[in-house]
Design an enzyme around this catalytic site. Structure first.
Site, mmCIF file in Angstrom:
data_model
loop_
_atom_site.group_PDB
_atom_site.id
_atom_site.type_symbol
_atom_site.label_atom_id
_atom_site.label_comp_id
_atom_site.label_asym_id
_atom_site.label_seq_id
_atom_site.Cartn_x
_atom_site.Cartn_y
_atom_site.Cartn_z
ATOM 1 N N THR A 141 0.790 -1.242 0.040
ATOM 2 C CA THR A 141 -0.006 -0.087 0.009
ATOM 3 C C THR A 141 0.885 1.175 -0.070
ATOM 4 O O THR A 141 1.803 1.307 0.399
ATOM 5 C CB THR A 141 -0.946 0.001 1.311
ATOM 6 O OG1 THR A 141 -0.254 0.342 2.331
ATOM 7 C CG2 THR A 141 -1.420 -1.334 1.762
ATOM 8 N N ASP B 44 -3.787 6.274 2.142
ATOM 9 C CA ASP B 44 -3.177 7.277 3.110
ATOM 10 C C ASP B 44 -3.858 6.684 4.677
ATOM 11 O O ASP B 44 -4.839 6.625 4.666
ATOM 12 C CB ASP B 44 -3.801 8.607 2.640
ATOM 13 C CG ASP B 44 -3.614 9.625 3.583
ATOM 14 O OD1 ASP B 44 -3.132 9.415 4.961
ATOM 15 O OD2 ASP B 44 -3.529 10.826 3.273
ATOM 16 N N ASN C 229 4.649 0.571 8.386
ATOM 17 C CA ASN C 229 5.846 1.360 8.069
ATOM 18 C C ASN C 229 5.632 2.954 7.814
ATOM 19 O O ASN C 229 6.653 3.563 7.750
ATOM 20 C CB ASN C 229 6.577 0.368 6.990
ATOM 21 C CG ASN C 229 7.748 1.315 6.402
ATOM 22 O OD1 ASN C 229 8.804 1.207 7.059
ATOM 23 N ND2 ASN C 229 7.371 1.789 5.139
ATOM 24 N N LYS D 104 -5.978 -1.128 14.463
ATOM 25 C CA LYS D 104 -7.363 -1.444 15.045
ATOM 26 C C LYS D 104 -8.312 -1.912 14.024
ATOM 27 O O LYS D 104 -8.956 -2.876 14.131
ATOM 28 C CB LYS D 104 -8.005 -0.135 15.598
ATOM 29 C CG LYS D 104 -7.113 0.269 16.687
ATOM 30 C CD LYS D 104 -7.930 1.703 17.372
ATOM 31 C CE LYS D 104 -9.094 1.893 17.723
ATOM 32 N NZ LYS D 104 -9.750 3.120 18.149
ATOM 33 N N SER E 150 9.131 1.814 14.567
ATOM 34 C CA SER E 150 9.613 2.998 15.570
ATOM 35 C C SER E 150 10.939 3.538 15.178
ATOM 36 O O SER E 150 11.100 3.840 13.892
ATOM 37 C CB SER E 150 9.558 2.334 16.984
ATOM 38 O OG SER E 150 9.945 3.426 17.960
ATOM 39 N N TYR F 144 9.345 14.461 16.335
ATOM 40 C CA TYR F 144 9.381 13.125 15.835
ATOM 41 C C TYR F 144 9.624 12.235 17.058
ATOM 42 O O TYR F 144 8.793 11.021 17.022
ATOM 43 C CB TYR F 144 10.551 12.909 14.969
ATOM 44 C CG TYR F 144 10.889 11.805 14.191
ATOM 45 C CD1 TYR F 144 10.190 11.205 13.469
ATOM 46 C CD2 TYR F 144 11.942 10.983 14.743
ATOM 47 C CE1 TYR F 144 10.525 9.873 12.700
ATOM 48 C CE2 TYR F 144 12.163 9.690 14.241
ATOM 49 C CZ TYR F 144 11.513 8.934 13.298
ATOM 50 O OH TYR F 144 11.623 7.870 12.727
ATOM 51 N N LYS G 195 7.395 8.712 18.074
ATOM 52 C CA LYS G 195 7.713 7.471 17.916
ATOM 53 C C LYS G 195 8.049 6.916 19.435
ATOM 54 O O LYS G 195 7.612 5.629 19.828
ATOM 55 C CB LYS G 195 9.258 7.359 17.647
ATOM 56 C CG LYS G 195 9.416 7.543 16.076
ATOM 57 C CD LYS G 195 8.430 6.578 15.351
ATOM 58 C CE LYS G 195 8.543 6.719 13.637
ATOM 59 N NZ LYS G 195 7.785 5.632 13.284
ATOM 60 N N THR H 224 17.540 5.654 3.841
ATOM 61 C CA THR H 224 16.186 5.686 3.452
ATOM 62 C C THR H 224 15.565 7.067 3.187
ATOM 63 O O THR H 224 16.774 7.911 3.013
ATOM 64 C CB THR H 224 15.145 5.228 4.482
ATOM 65 O OG1 THR H 224 14.769 5.796 5.545
ATOM 66 C CG2 THR H 224 15.493 3.559 4.861
#
Length: 283
Positions: free
Chosen positions: A31, A55, A82, A115, A133, A147, A151, A182
């Site tokens: 996704t 989204d 992710n 959920k 995380s 940030y 996390k 990344t």
């Protein structure tokens, strides 16, 4: 063969884990906010890859992506949360709208996807939830305080979730990477405009922010190697709750424990003395 549902699968850890899972013979529901960004992943193995637009802040897209996954593969074994973004600014410099968007994606989006899948995982009495995380979810650094807050929330949520779902056959893993090559510090992150930066923070948050930007693409962590570790853990019958990745992530985790012990030890007696006297309370 495992079936994965991966958010943020168009790049970074999401993409690398999808590719590694496919190499292991697994199936993947990939996704991303843009379906076009998943075209080459689908083309690599159309029989074992399904794509869905997602989204994580949009409930209708969450529901539709789960419907696509179940129609295509029946159910899933692994949910890999992710999707996430970064934000570089001192606490005081941070724009409220950017901070709220950060929290919506990194915390509330992750929670909403989780959920939505939990009823299906409870019904099958099995499953693995992997939440991304960061070492920044264990210890904080200047320029990424908000940030860090997002996390830290993922850490707390995941720990509680693991205790709630373990008796139901559903396990939880918290992935805690250090700096990896990344897009986290690239296009996926917002930062304070230079015009809004506060000079008093230049040598703390400002310096750290510049370091992040200068090192984009040069970070020591290898996403492909991390993906192999993550997929190994996903296939393990006894996965850990925490999975630090990279030397910085692993060492940073242990250093945090030492920092906390050193900080609290000198006042141990005072801290323990804050309880009510047992004899007085029993009288």
């Amino acid at each position: 063969m495992k079936t994965w549902f991966i958010t943020g699968a168009s790049r970074g850890f999401g993409r690398e884990v999808a590719l590694e899972a496919l190499r292991r013979g697994d199936r993947v529901v990939a996704t991303a906010r843009s379906l076009n960004a998943l075209d080459d992943l689908v083309a690599s193995d159309p029989e074992r890859v399904a794509a869905a637009q997602l989204d994580v802040t949009k409930p209708d897209e969450i529901a539709r992506s789960i419907e696509i996954a179940r129609d295509r593969f029946g159910s899933i074994n692994i949910l890999f949360n992710n999707a996430g973004i970064g934000h570089f600014a001192a606490i005081e410099e941070s724009d409220d709208a950017h901070v709220r968007r950060l929290m919506e994606i990194n915390v509330f989006g992750l929670a909403a996807v989780t959920k939505a899948w939990l009823p299906h995982l409870r019904e099958q009495r099995s499953g693995l939830i992997i939440n991304t995380s960061s070492i920044g979810g264990i210890r904080s650094f200047p320029a990424v305080g908000w940030y860090n807050a997002s996390k830290f929330a993922v850490e707390g949520l995941s720990e509680a979730l693991a205790q709630e779902t373990e008796p139901l056959g559903i396990k939880v893993v918290i992935v805690e990477p250090g700096p990896f090559a990344t897009d986290w510090a690239g296009n996926s992150a917002a930062e304070v405009p230079d015009a809004d930066a506060i000079a008093d923070y230049d040598q703390t948050a400002g310096k750290q922010r510049r370091t992040f930007r200068e090192n984009v693409g040069q970070e020591p962590g290898d996403p492909a190697k991390a993906a192999r570790v993550i997929v190994d853990v996903a296939h393990d019958d006894h996965p850990p709750l925490r999975l630090p990745l990279g030397n910085f992530g692993y060492d940073g985790l242990l250093e945090k424990f030492d920092m906390v012990r050193k900080d609290v030890a000198p006042r141990e007696a005072a801290s323990r003395g804050a309880d009510r006297d047992r004899r007085a309370s029993d009288a």
